[in-house]
Design a protein around this motif. Sequence first.
Motif, short mmCIF file in Angstrom:
data_model
loop_
_atom_site.label_atom_id
_atom_site.label_comp_id
_atom_site.label_asym_id
_atom_site.label_seq_id
_atom_site.Cartn_x
_atom_site.Cartn_y
_atom_site.Cartn_z
N GLU A 1 -8.98 5.91 0.15
CA GLU A 1 -8.88 4.73 -0.45
C GLU A 1 -10.31 4.43 -1.06
OE1 GLU A 1 -6.77 1.72 2.48
OE2 GLU A 1 -8.12 2.99 3.73
N THR B 1 -5.22 9.87 4.29
CA THR B 1 -5.23 8.74 3.36
C THR B 1 -6.79 8.53 2.55
OG1 THR B 1 -5.87 7.03 4.77
CG2 THR B 1 -3.61 7.34 4.67
N ARG C 1 0.75 -1.27 -0.04
CA ARG C 1 -0.16 0.04 -0.14
C ARG C 1 0.86 1.14 0.11
NH1 ARG C 1 -2.39 -1.11 4.34
NH2 ARG C 1 -4.05 -2.20 3.20
#
Length: 586
Positions: free
Chosen positions: A556, A554, A346
């Motif tokens: 996603e 982050t 990741r």
Amino acid sequence: MSSREQFVNRHPWLTALVALAAVQIATSGILKGQTLAAFADILQFAIMIAMIVGTAINIRRSKGSARGFWLLLTVSAVMWAGDYASWVYYEVIRGVQMPVPQPGDTLLILHVVPIMMALAMLPHRVLKSGSPLASNLEFPLIACWWVYLYFQFVFAWQYMSYDAMAFHRNFNLLYHAELATTIVALFYLAQQSHDGWHEIYNHYLIAFLIYAPTSAIINILIQQKLYTSGGLWDLPLTISISYLAWIGFRARRLQLEPERSNSDIQPSLAIPEWAATIAATSIPAIALFSYERLHSPPPVRHFRVAISFLAMLLIGILIFTRQQLLNRRLSVLLTNAQHAYDNLERLQSQVMQTEKLASIGRLVSGAAHELNNPLTAILGYSELIATDQEVPAAPRGFAEKIAQQARRTKNLVSNLLSFARQTPPQKRLTDLNSLVNNACQLRLASMPTKLSLLRDLQQDLPLVLGDDNHLLQVFLHILNNAIDAIAELGGGGEIIVRTQARGEHVVLEVCDSGPGIAEPARVFDPFYTTKPLGQGSGLGLSACYGIIQEHEGTIECFNLQPRGAMFRISFKAVAKPAPSEPVAAS
């Protein structure tokens, strides 16, 4: 102060040893018979009490394997003192000669086992993540083997069917095999350690080098019935046990700091492993050997077979328990390794995405600025022509189309500049719930009637550090994508916006009931779009990705089951939440 007084002050324990030796020599010449034996027994028993105190005072101040080391040495000293207590009981209290075999022989021969276990704990070295319980089970395996040898070769001839010759021979061989193993281990550990632990190992090594040959000679004299307590042969024995007692007090003045290993595995840990393997595999061979010795008395043979089966049962239980613990530890390590590998993948993907965005950003920034100036001129002149009534209708229609395409191109250039912007965000403490409410209010007015927007916002959500305008742009873009995705199905649908505090992070999730995303791994790539030509530039989510990266967060994307997609954005919480009213679903 004289030189003699300076020596005494500088080396008090050495002075005490010299004085003790002088007293021993003097009493052996002055006292005789039972009085001499009583004095020697009481003196040596007092030294053993001092040895117990010397090792016990180090238990509380130590940690980890060092505490186990001093605890096992204290157990050994207590067992050893029990042997000397039997001498005091018979020769001092009862005033009779010590019987043969001696009642304290069991304690004497087994007191070395805790010492070997203490050395096997390697108190001078600490593993990176501590010593696992599975490795500690090797020490009971080794201890069980030495105890088995005692019952197999000594106890059987001592209590089951007394044979003086076999008992003394096996006792001396086993006891001095234990002492030899201890001396070899001390020599090895002294070479592997440093500073305080190096000194402690060296002191114990010297003390046992004095004690081992002295003990061998005294045991032979006892066997020949030539030994009397308090004789000159007690002098090196008294000096050696006094030396051992002094080491505990000396350790209290040293800095016994363990060396921390950079790994969870050490080469020296292999010593208890192969020793435990030998212990487990040798018991059946010893049992078979003992059974084949048909000239042994039946009680001895039966006892040996029974004790062998019992030892194999105990060792089998320890091996099974150790294997289960190792399997559990291996499972944890494999899980951690898988998580670490996933995190690495990741992180690598995020680094590649960031580098890709940075490279394309530098490229399009220059190109957009170069295109913007001629586009402004084209758009201005085409609008002039389109609004000039003196120009015929056909040219004015063409000019209107040119202006329309120029505006479209200008919007594309604006998106490029937004994607490649170099200005840092103006961060301040931000309430994500307020931003989410603002974004939802902006979209509610133009949303299709068949589409519902639900908000599940956690009360008292921690604040984050961010730029309100940039984050609002991200939330609006994700909402727009969710609305467009549901519109592709032609019917109604549902969008759920959720905020939640998870540990030290604040998480925003946007879920829709659309068809999902064909390639979730590529949605943040520049110019990637699934919309028809002319309806999307493919730069919106890339710009959102860049904004979230600038906020050290982050973002996603996942597909939901049976259908739909979810965008998850995570920020680090930096402040406690302000009191707020619960937000109702809308």
